[in-house]
Design an enzyme around this catalytic site. Structure first.
Site, PDB file in Angstrom:
ATOM      1  N   HIS A 158      30.706 -37.724-101.313  1.00 43.18           N
ATOM      2  CA  HIS A 158      29.916 -38.731-100.581  1.00 43.18           C
ATOM      3  C   HIS A 158      28.410 -38.482-100.686  1.00 43.18           C
ATOM      4  O   HIS A 158      27.616 -39.288-100.210  1.00 43.18           O
ATOM      5  CB  HIS A 158      30.282 -38.739 -99.094  1.00 43.18           C
ATOM      6  CG  HIS A 158      31.680 -39.175 -98.817  1.00 43.18           C
ATOM      7  ND1 HIS A 158      32.214 -40.325 -99.339  1.00 43.18           N
ATOM      8  CD2 HIS A 158      32.675 -38.605 -98.062  1.00 43.18           C
ATOM      9  CE1 HIS A 158      33.474 -40.452 -98.916  1.00 43.18           C
ATOM     10  NE2 HIS A 158      33.778 -39.422 -98.155  1.00 43.18           N
TER      11      HIS A 158
ATOM     12  N   ASP B  47      40.609 -38.965-103.468  1.00 37.16           N
ATOM     13  CA  ASP B  47      40.327 -38.734-102.045  1.00 37.16           C
ATOM     14  C   ASP B  47      40.480 -40.081-101.342  1.00 37.16           C
ATOM     15  O   ASP B  47      40.176 -41.124-101.914  1.00 37.16           O
ATOM     16  CB  ASP B  47      38.898 -38.208-101.883  1.00 37.16           C
ATOM     17  CG  ASP B  47      38.570 -37.815-100.447  1.00 37.16           C
ATOM     18  OD1 ASP B  47      38.516 -36.613-100.152  1.00 37.16           O
ATOM     19  OD2 ASP B  47      38.356 -38.733 -99.615  1.00 37.16           O
TER      20      ASP B  47
ATOM     21  N   HIS C 227      38.813 -41.435 -99.104  1.00 38.94           N
ATOM     22  CA  HIS C 227      37.553 -42.129 -98.830  1.00 38.94           C
ATOM     23  C   HIS C 227      36.874 -42.482-100.160  1.00 38.94           C
ATOM     24  O   HIS C 227      37.124 -41.839-101.171  1.00 38.94           O
ATOM     25  CB  HIS C 227      36.657 -41.235 -97.967  1.00 38.94           C
ATOM     26  CG  HIS C 227      37.338 -40.768 -96.703  1.00 38.94           C
ATOM     27  ND1 HIS C 227      37.939 -39.528 -96.588  1.00 38.94           N
ATOM     28  CD2 HIS C 227      37.557 -41.405 -95.534  1.00 38.94           C
ATOM     29  CE1 HIS C 227      38.479 -39.413 -95.381  1.00 38.94           C
ATOM     30  NE2 HIS C 227      38.273 -40.541 -94.714  1.00 38.94           N
TER      31      HIS C 227
ATOM     32  N   ASP D 196      43.449 -36.152 -98.622  1.00 36.54           N
ATOM     33  CA  ASP D 196      43.500 -36.765 -97.293  1.00 36.54           C
ATOM     34  C   ASP D 196      44.212 -38.114 -97.260  1.00 36.54           C
ATOM     35  O   ASP D 196      44.218 -38.777 -96.216  1.00 36.54           O
ATOM     36  CB  ASP D 196      42.096 -36.858 -96.666  1.00 36.54           C
ATOM     37  CG  ASP D 196      41.022 -37.255 -97.655  1.00 36.54           C
ATOM     38  OD1 ASP D 196      41.370 -37.667 -98.779  1.00 36.54           O
ATOM     39  OD2 ASP D 196      39.833 -37.161 -97.302  1.00 36.54           O
TER      40      ASP D 196
HETATM   41 ZN   LIG Z   1      38.036 -37.911 -97.865  1.00 33.58          ZN
END
Ligand SMILES: [Zn+2]
Length: 375
Positions: free
Chosen positions: A139, A176, A178, A264
């Site tokens: 991120h 991931d 996200h 995740d």
């Molecule tokens: Zn994540």
């Protein structure tokens, strides 16, 4: 098959401070453990040891990335700010990224560890590798730490492969849960690095990771987002790997595939709403290994990102590393019977719709442009 393993105890010393999940403690928020704490990753590493698998992996010692290497993506003011705060009492790198004293060096070791894995593969020391680094990176923005990430580990590893090791094309597959906003930004106009992100739709970062965001200019068609609806399980993830990721990689023909390996999307994760179990992670790994074998002699580096279920991340991670190494330890995932048997694991029509949209991007935007690439 030789599989490399990057790990350093110092990764566990990155301090994310007191919190309730990701909300900092204070006021009415009782101090507790931050979601991104050492426990989950340490337990993953420990299961790899206890299962006996660690004895069969090739330890790749991580090195610290240099400031020059970090500056390939991040701006000097940001790097200076992190360095200063880290030398004092810590602080926040930007958005939801608390850190304590010494985290600057640990973050350099995380980025450098991913580069060490890339070097080991290109040098032929190992066939593939898993870098269990911390803090995560996907991120991070040029001027801002976000979502527990300080430096863009996986993206910086891709830059290292290109700029130092001379590879022409590299791909990053981010599974991931996200959105992989950092790599998307880094390679937005760059067709040399294909970026693909599978993530929970409309989640984190906010307003990020839309299917129509496909890169611009020379890079148009070389950024692929698969924003899956919450509740997606094995069926949706395997379908996305088979129908979107595999054809995209075949078209781009990278010389190295990097995976931003957050775990995740697992069925027990406290920071997401997906249902992936260890058998699906194993299958997803196999799909990537097969396409890597086809396009780049099996060169595959997984760089650890998120994953917050202390109970389940170790078993999902073990499944991935078992598949990478071709070694079956005999350790059974005690959660698999339950999560494998719950309803809605198979591909659902509304999930299929999203995958079909991403498939169309590959066919209509990526394929026509890759067919012109000189090989
Ligand atoms: Zn994540």
């Amino acid at each position: 098959m030789t599989t490399g393993w990057v790990w350093h105890e110092r990764y566990m010393w990155h301090d994310t401070r007191h919190a309730a999940g990701f909300v900092p403690a204070g006021g009415v928020v009782e101090p507790g453990e931050h979601a991104e704490n050492p426990g989950t990753k340490r337990r993953f590493r420990n299961l790899v040891e206890v299962s006996g698998l660690l004895d069969h992996l090739v330890h790749i010692p991580p090195r610290m990335a240099t400031e020059e290497e970090i500056l390939r993506f991040h701006i000097p003011e940001y790097v200076e700010r992190i360095k200063t705060l880290s030398s004092e009492n810590g602080g926040d790198a930007g958005e939801l990224t608390p850190f304590g004293p010494g985290s600057y060096e640990i973050a350099l070791l995380a980025a450098g560890g991913c580069m060490s894995a890339v070097d080991a593969i290109i040098d032929g020391t190992v066939d593939n590798a898993y870098a269990l680094v911390r803090p995560p990176g996907h991120h991070a923005e040029p001027d801002l730490g976000r979502g527990f990430c300080i430096f863009l580990n996986t993206g910086l590893a891709a830059m290292h492969a290109r700029e130092v090791r001379g590879l022409e094309r590299v791909a990053i597959v981010d599974w991931d849960v996200h959105h992989g906003n950092g790599a998307q930004k880094a390679f937005w106009r760059d067709p040399a690095v294909l970026t693909i992100s599978l993530h929970q739709a409309g989640y984190y970062p906010p307003d990020s990771g839309h299917v129509e965001d496909m890169g611009e200019g020379e890079g148009e068609g070389f950024n692929i987002n698969v924003p899956l609806p919450p509740g997606s399980g094995a069926g949706a993830y395997v379908a996305a790997l088979e129908r979107v990721v595999t054809p995209a990689l075949r078209a781009h023909r990278p010389e190295l595939i990097l995976v931003a390996s957050g775990l995740d999307a697992n069925a027990m994760d406290p920071l997401a709403h997906m249902m992936v179990h260890s058998a699906a992670y194993k299958q997803m790994t196999r799909i990537l290994m097969d396409v890597a074998e086809e396009v780049c002699e099996g060169r595959l580096v997984m760089c650890h990102e998120g994953g917050y279920s202390a109970g389940y991340v170790p078993f999902c991670g073990l499944a991935v590393v078992e598949e990478l190494s071709g070694i079956t330890t005999g350790v059974e995932d005690p959660f698999l019977e339950f999560f494998g048997g719950v309803e809605y694991q198979e591909l659902q029509p509304h999930q299929n719709e999203v995958i079909a949209l991403a498939e169309a991007i590959v066919t209509e935007a990526l394929l026509p442009r890759t067919s012109k690439i000189q090989r």
